[in-house]
Motif scaffolding. Structure first.
Motif, PDB file in Angstrom:
ATOM      1  N   LEU A 269       0.819  -1.210   0.000  1.00  0.00           N
ATOM      2  CA  LEU A 269       0.000   0.000   0.000  1.00  0.00           C
ATOM      3  C   LEU A 269       0.856   1.264   0.000  1.00  0.00           C
ATOM      4  O   LEU A 269       0.450   2.289  -0.557  1.00  0.00           O
ATOM      5  CB  LEU A 269      -0.920   0.009   1.227  1.00  0.00           C
TER       6      LEU A 269
ATOM      7  N   TRP B 155      -3.422   6.381   5.992  1.00  0.00           N
ATOM      8  CA  TRP B 155      -4.271   5.703   5.008  1.00  0.00           C
ATOM      9  C   TRP B 155      -4.087   4.195   5.038  1.00  0.00           C
ATOM     10  O   TRP B 155      -5.016   3.442   4.750  1.00  0.00           O
ATOM     11  CB  TRP B 155      -4.017   6.256   3.607  1.00  0.00           C
TER      12      TRP B 155
ATOM     13  N   TYR C 246      -7.196   1.615   5.344  1.00  0.00           N
ATOM     14  CA  TYR C 246      -7.414   0.410   4.535  1.00  0.00           C
ATOM     15  C   TYR C 246      -7.525  -0.843   5.409  1.00  0.00           C
ATOM     16  O   TYR C 246      -8.265  -1.781   5.075  1.00  0.00           O
ATOM     17  CB  TYR C 246      -6.278   0.228   3.527  1.00  0.00           C
TER      18      TYR C 246
ATOM     19  N   PRO D 192      -8.671   0.549  -4.314  1.00  0.00           N
ATOM     20  CA  PRO D 192      -8.939   0.550  -2.870  1.00  0.00           C
ATOM     21  C   PRO D 192     -10.081  -0.378  -2.462  1.00  0.00           C
ATOM     22  O   PRO D 192      -9.993  -1.044  -1.431  1.00  0.00           O
ATOM     23  CB  PRO D 192      -9.279   2.018  -2.588  1.00  0.00           C
TER      24      PRO D 192
ATOM     25  N   ILE E 248      -8.940  -3.932  -2.030  1.00  0.00           N
ATOM     26  CA  ILE E 248      -8.203  -4.125  -0.780  1.00  0.00           C
ATOM     27  C   ILE E 248      -9.172  -4.259   0.386  1.00  0.00           C
ATOM     28  O   ILE E 248      -9.037  -5.145   1.246  1.00  0.00           O
ATOM     29  CB  ILE E 248      -7.242  -2.941  -0.535  1.00  0.00           C
ATOM     30  N   VAL E 249     -10.174  -3.403   0.426  1.00  0.00           N
ATOM     31  CA  VAL E 249     -11.155  -3.423   1.509  1.00  0.00           C
ATOM     32  C   VAL E 249     -11.909  -4.749   1.531  1.00  0.00           C
ATOM     33  O   VAL E 249     -12.147  -5.331   2.605  1.00  0.00           O
ATOM     34  CB  VAL E 249     -12.128  -2.236   1.368  1.00  0.00           C
TER      35      VAL E 249
END
Length: 477
Positions: free
Chosen positions: A285, A301, A305, A354, A357-358
């Motif tokens: 990341l 950040w 995440y 993103p 990733i979540v």
């Protein structure tokens, strides 16, 4: 007499939450600690290594003490010792004192098996299952929240206030426990196996030292090999001693039963498989977006995440009891293990946006919380009451050792794929896939565990139907 007091759950859960939060916030604070205390990289590593060794040694000992003595007294004593470690760390004038404070503070992990025994002795079965879920869920939430809060808190207050704020939370939890947690009867007679504790402590210390030094000096370096050989010999001697005495620190014959062995194996595999998330994901990341697979995230950040990991774990953990009644405990164990594997597989194949990733992090959070909570419920149901806390302690130690193994392996895998100082995308993918493969081993371990509650005598199925909660009739979780 089982009861349903909110404070019995709330006090230890709050205590566990604040110290898990501190442990997570320390990593981003290391640059500040290094500058203020003029610490070397090796000394900084010992801030974590000392606590890790302390946790590995103290957890099974606390678990055994919890099986033998009044759990309220032990709870308050453990809170006092851990709080003293936090105070010493916050006031430390140099890095050596900070390392010593962290070693004392490391005994907080013993709170985890202690709560399993406490909930079993003092709560109704349904409330005990909820308590076990909240312990796992709040620990996961604190881990994720710590990554978000570390930057703002250290920037505004300095790193020492991480310890002081934790100490304030710990004192609130201790006062709450003093008022709300009842005394428990002595569950077992006998004595504490201090010789076994010494041998286990030395063996685990050598093992942890070998693991933590292997990345810097290599797995085949003479120092690493000597530490591993020493660990193997010491733990082998400990095994012989434990099998020969009448009142061992860890009942290895009991631990070899299907339920304790299966849950312990799951704990080790969960710790091992999580290295893809703990080691590789934050690094990926943080890489520049120009690489095509990094997101250019800063510390704040990265925490954002990772935050769904804790939210998902916190929300699902209290639901494990109802899920078990609906699906059966083996199905829930398999589900949790499969989700851990699926979450890292998602990260392997989809990690460019993103939202991807979540999704992967959330699936892992759900799986880890379901699997660990269900595993603790199995231990509490199938293991005799005077050994439940001790066996739970072994499970947490196995998870810690598995995580240490995994972190070293993950670091090696990423280092092998590094080009011009930047790990290649393929090295991240391989790391996630390896984590997913290891997660599947937990599925196999889940099938070792009996699908029905076993009695405490000969491992026969209990009379309760398997669709009921995994708790002994007339007892607590």
């Amino acid at each position: 007499m089982p009861r349903s007091g909110f404070g019995v759950i709330g006090a230890p859960v709050l205590f566990i939450g604040v110290f898990q939060l501190l442990e997570t916030m320390l990593s981003p604070a290391l640059p500040l600690i290094q500058r203020e205390l003029a610490a070397s990289p090796g000394e900084l590593a010992w801030i974590f290594t000392g606590g890790l060794i302390s946790s590995a040694i103290s957890t099974p000992i606390v678990g055994r003490l919890a099986d033998m003595y009044d759990k309220r007294t032990l709870l308050l004593a453990l809170m006092a010792i851990t709080s003293a470690g936090a105070l010493v760390s916050g006031l430390a004038p140099n890095v050596l004192v900070l390392i010593a404070g962290q070693a004392v503070q490391g005994v907080w992990l013993g709170m985890l098996p202690l709560t399993v025994g406490l909930f079993r002795d003092t709560l109704e079965p349904e409330r005990g299952a909820t308590g076990n879920g909240l312990v796992i869920g709040v620990a996961a939430l604190a881990s994720a929240l710590g990554l978000i809060l570390a930057g703002p808190l250290t920037s505004a207050l300095g790193y020492r206030w991480l310890f002081f704020l934790t100490l304030a939370g710990a004192l609130v939890a201790a006062l709450w426990a003093w008022r709300a947690v009842p005394a428990t009867p002595r569950a077992a007679s006998g004595r504490v196996d201090w010789a076994g504790g010494l041998l286990l402590g030395v063996g685990l210390t050598l093992l942890m030292l070998g693991l933590t030094t292997s990345l810097s000096v290599g797995w085949t370096a003479p120092t690493t090999l000597a530490l591993f050989v020493g660990a193997a010999l010491t733990l082998g001697l400990w095994t012989v001693v434990e099998l020969r005495i009448a009142d061992p620190l860890v009942d290895l014959r009991l631990l070899a039963g299907r339920s304790p062995a299966g849950v312990t194996a799951m704990g080790f595999v969960f710790g091992f498989a999580s290295f893809g998330l703990v080691v590789a994901l934050p690094m990926m990341l943080s890489l520049p977006a120009e690489t095509g697979y990094g997101l250019g995230a800063d510390t704040l950040w990265i925490g954002v995440y990772m935050f769904p990991l804790g939210i998902a774990g916190t929300l699902v953990a209290p639901l494990v009891g109802p899920m078990t009644r609906l699906l059966g405990r083996r199905a829930v164990l398999v589900l949790g293990s499969a989700l851990v594997s699926a979450g890292t597989a998602v990260l392997a194949f989809w990690h460019s946006s993103p939202w991807q990733i979540v999704v992967g992090v959330t699936i892992m959070g759900l799986g880890g919380s379901i699997g660990l909570t269900s595993g603790l419920n199995v231990v509490a149901a199938d293991v005799p009451g005077d050994r439940a806390a001790g066996v739970s302690g072994v499970v947490f130690v196995a998870k810690s050792i598995g995580g240490t193994f995994g972190a070293q392996l993950g670091g090696m895998a990423l280092a092998a794929g590094t080009v011009a100082g930047v790990p290649a995308e393929s090295s991240f993918v391989d790391t996630y896939l390896l984590s997913a493969l290891l997660g599947l081993l937990a599925v196999g371990a889940a099938f070792v565990i009996p699908s029905a509650v076993r009695d405490a005598q000969g491992g026969r199925p209990a009379s309760a139907p398997t669709t009921k909660p995994a708790v002994p009739q007339g007892d607590t979780l």
